[in-house]
Design a protein around this motif. Structure first.
Motif, PDB file in Angstrom:
ATOM      1  N   PRO A  15       6.650  20.656  73.160  1.00 49.30           N
ATOM      2  CA  PRO A  15       5.268  20.197  73.355  1.00 49.30           C
ATOM      3  C   PRO A  15       5.022  19.746  74.786  1.00 49.30           C
ATOM      4  O   PRO A  15       5.942  19.368  75.518  1.00 49.30           O
ATOM      5  CB  PRO A  15       5.144  19.032  72.374  1.00 49.30           C
ATOM      6  N   HIS A  66      -2.601  16.519  70.195  1.00 43.17           N
ATOM      7  CA  HIS A  66      -1.269  17.046  70.503  1.00 43.17           C
ATOM      8  C   HIS A  66      -0.193  15.995  70.231  1.00 43.17           C
ATOM      9  O   HIS A  66       0.878  16.299  69.682  1.00 43.17           O
ATOM     10  CB  HIS A  66      -1.234  17.481  71.970  1.00 43.17           C
ATOM     11  N   GLU A  69       0.335  15.796  66.494  1.00 47.30           N
ATOM     12  CA  GLU A  69       1.002  16.984  65.958  1.00 47.30           C
ATOM     13  C   GLU A  69       2.509  16.914  66.146  1.00 47.30           C
ATOM     14  O   GLU A  69       3.278  17.313  65.262  1.00 47.30           O
ATOM     15  CB  GLU A  69       0.468  18.248  66.645  1.00 47.30           C
ATOM     16  N   SER A 325      -6.857  24.060  71.177  1.00 45.97           N
ATOM     17  CA  SER A 325      -5.885  22.974  71.222  1.00 45.97           C
ATOM     18  C   SER A 325      -4.824  23.265  72.277  1.00 45.97           C
ATOM     19  O   SER A 325      -4.646  24.417  72.712  1.00 45.97           O
ATOM     20  CB  SER A 325      -5.209  22.818  69.857  1.00 45.97           C
ATOM     21  N   SER A 327      -1.750  23.168  71.614  1.00 48.26           N
ATOM     22  CA  SER A 327      -0.735  23.974  70.932  1.00 48.26           C
ATOM     23  C   SER A 327      -0.982  25.465  71.121  1.00 48.26           C
ATOM     24  O   SER A 327      -0.044  26.253  71.183  1.00 48.26           O
ATOM     25  CB  SER A 327      -0.712  23.641  69.440  1.00 48.26           C
TER      26      SER A 327
END
Length: 417
Positions: A15, A66, A69, A325, A327
Motif C-alpha cells: 500500500p 486507503h 483498507e 481510489s 488502490s
C-alpha cells in the motif's frame, strides 16, 4: 481489511504510505534543471495554480479510505509544488486544518514540506509549527554553486534569500521543524566545498540528488553515453569516465572521514546499509517496493513526477481522487513493476551483483526509447563505481575493528555484496 492484490512477480501489492500533494503548480524560481517546467511533460500548464479545499478534502478522504483498507498505522504527507508556500498563509492554514480534521481521527500523520525557502518567514514558520509540519529546503551549496541554476525568472540570484530563510529555520524557536537540505549534484561545483557549504546551515540531514536524465536525454557530463550496457559493470565503467561517481566519492570520503558525523547524508547512509546487507529505502537506490503516489493540484493521481523527464504523459495513471481510489493506482502496470523488486528490473540489472544496493537506479533514469524501463540507469557505471568505493571503505573500516588477539570482538559480516 482489504487484501492487497497480487502485483508483478506474484508478490502482494504494497500500500501507499507516502502521499506527495502538489498544492501549488507554479514556482517563484526558474531553475534551469527543473523537471516540472523544462522537461518533456508540460502538463502543469493546464492545471489550476493552487489546490482547492474541495480537492484537498477529497484527497484526504481517499487517503483515509486507503488507510482503512490496509490498516496503516502511519502515513507521510509531503506538501510540494512548484513552490507550496505560494498558496499563501491563509489558504495553507485552511489546507492543513482540513488534513487534520479528516485524517487525525484515522491515522498518525507525519507532514512535511519541500520548499525553495524564498517565502519562508516568521509567520509561515509559526503556522507550520502549529500544524507540526517539517520543512526541507533546496540548496545547491555555496552562493556561486547555488546561483548557477537556481535563479529568479529575471536572472536574479536566490542564494541570499534562501540563506536568510535557513538561518531563521535553524533558530532555536523553529529548529524542531528543520528536516534537511536537498542538493542537486552539479559537476561544475567542487564536491567537498559543496558539502561543507551545506554544513554551514546545521541541517540534520542532507540528500544529494543526481540531475534527472534518460538514455534519450542524458544528464550533463554523460552525453557520450548513447548505448546502455549489455552486461553488468565490473568495478565501475569499462567504457569511459564516471564523473558523478568521482563527485560523490569525494563528498563521501569527506563525510566518512570526519571524526564525527556532522550531519546525516541519506544517499551515503543507505549505500552503506546496502553493502552491509541491510535495507535500502530511497527512491533512487535499493529494491524496496515504491510506496509513494502523487496528487496534482487538480486531483489527478500520478506516479513519481521525476517521470516528467521521460516524455509527455509519462507520469499519468488516468486516475483522479474524485472517481478513483488509491488502490486502483496500485494496480497500474508501472506500480506493479516498481514494487516487484529484482524481477521488476531488466535482464542486465537482474544479473548484476550490485542490484540489491543499486536497485537499478531511479526508475526515470532507466528509460530508453527502444527498451523502455527494462534498461540499466543512465548512471549505471557511476552508481557501480560509487557503490564499489563505499563497499571498499566499509570493508577496510571493519577490518580495522577486527580483533587481532583471541579475545572476543565485534563480528565482521561474512560477505559484502
Amino acid at each position: 481489511m482489504r487484501t492487497a492484490e497480487t502485483g508483478a512477480g506474484g508478490l502482494p501489492a504494497v500500500p501507499f504510505r507516502q502521499f506527495l500533494l502538489k498544492i501549488h503548480s507554479l514556482c517563484n524560481l526558474s531553475c534551469d534543471y527543473c523537471y516540472v517546467y523544462f522537461a518533456a511533460d508540460q502538463s502543469w500548464r493546464g492545471r489550476p495554480a493552487a489546490m482547492s479545499l474541495g480537492t484537498m478534502g477529497r484527497t484526504a478522504d481517499r487517503i483515509a479510505e486507503h488507510v482503512r483498507e490496509y490498516r496503516l498505522p502511519e502515513v507521510r504527507i509531503i506538501l510540494h509544488g512548484g513552490e507550496p508556500l505560494l498558496v499563501g498563509r491563509t489558504h495553507l492554514g485552511e489546507l492543513l486544518t482540513l488534513i487534520a480534521e479528516r485524517l487525525d481521527p484515522v491515522v498518525k500523520v507525519r507532514c512535511s514540506m519541500q520548499s525553495n525557502g524564498i517565502l519562508l518567514d516568521e509567520e509561515f514558520l509559526e503556522l507550520l509549527r502549529r500544524h507540526r509540519v517539517g520543512v526541507s529546503v533546496s540548496l545547491d551549496g555555496s552562493p556561486a554553486a547555488h546561483d548557477r541554476h537556481r535563479r529568479f525568472a529575471n536572472g536574479r540570484p536566490s542564494h541570499a534569500r534562501v540563506a536568510a530563510a535557513l538561518r531563521l529555520l535553524n533558530s532555536p524557536r523553529h529548529r524542531e521543524l528543520f528536516r534537511g537540505l536537498l542538493c542537486t549534484v552539479d559537476l561544475a561545483n567542487d564536491p567537498v566545498d559543496t558539502y561543507e557549504a551545506l554544513l554551514d546551515f546545521g541541517a540534520p540531514r542532507v540528500d544529494f540528488l543526481l540531475p534527472h536524465g534518460t538514455w534519450e536525454r542524458p544528464p550533463p557530463g554523460l552525453e557520450h553515453r548513447e548505448t546502455p550496457p549489455a552486461r553488468p559493470p565490473v568495478g565501475g565503467s569499462p567504457d569511459g569516465p564516471t564523473p558523478y561517481a568521482r563527485w560523490l566519492i569525494a563528498a563521501f570520503d569527506r563525510w566518512f572521514d570526519a571524526p564525527r558525523k556532522e550531519t546525516g547524508v541519506r544517499m551515503f547512509e543507505e549505500a552503506m546499509s546496502g553493502v552491509l546487507g541491510g535495507p535500502v529505502h530511497t527512491e533512487g537506490l535499493g529494491l524496496a517496493p515504491a510506496d509513494l503516489v502523487v496528487v496534482e493540484a487538480d486531483g489527478t493521481i500520478e506516479h513519481s513526477d521525476s517521470l516528467k523527464v521521460v516524455g509527455a504523459g509519462a507520469p499519468e495513471t488516468g486516475l483522479d481522487v474524485f472517481r478513483h481510489s488509491f488502490s486502483e493506482a496500485l494496480a497500474t502496470e508501472t506500480m506493479r513493476r516498481r514494487q516487484a523488486g529484482l524481477s521488476g528490473l531488466g535482464p542486465v540489472c537482474r544479473d548484476c551483483a550490485l542490484a540489491p544496493v543499486c536497485g537499478g537506479g531511479l526508475y526515470a533514469h532507466r528509460h530508453h526509447p527502444t527498451t523502455g524501463f527494462a534498461t540499466p540507469s543512465v548512471y549505471c557505471f557511476d552508481l557501480a563505481a560509487f557503490i564499489a568505493h563505499v563497499r571498499h571503505r566499509v570493508h577496510v573500516a571493519l577490518a580495522h575493528l577486527t580483533p587481532t588477539s583471541s579475545e572476543p570482538g565485534p563480528e565482521r559480516p561474512s560477505a559484502l555484496p
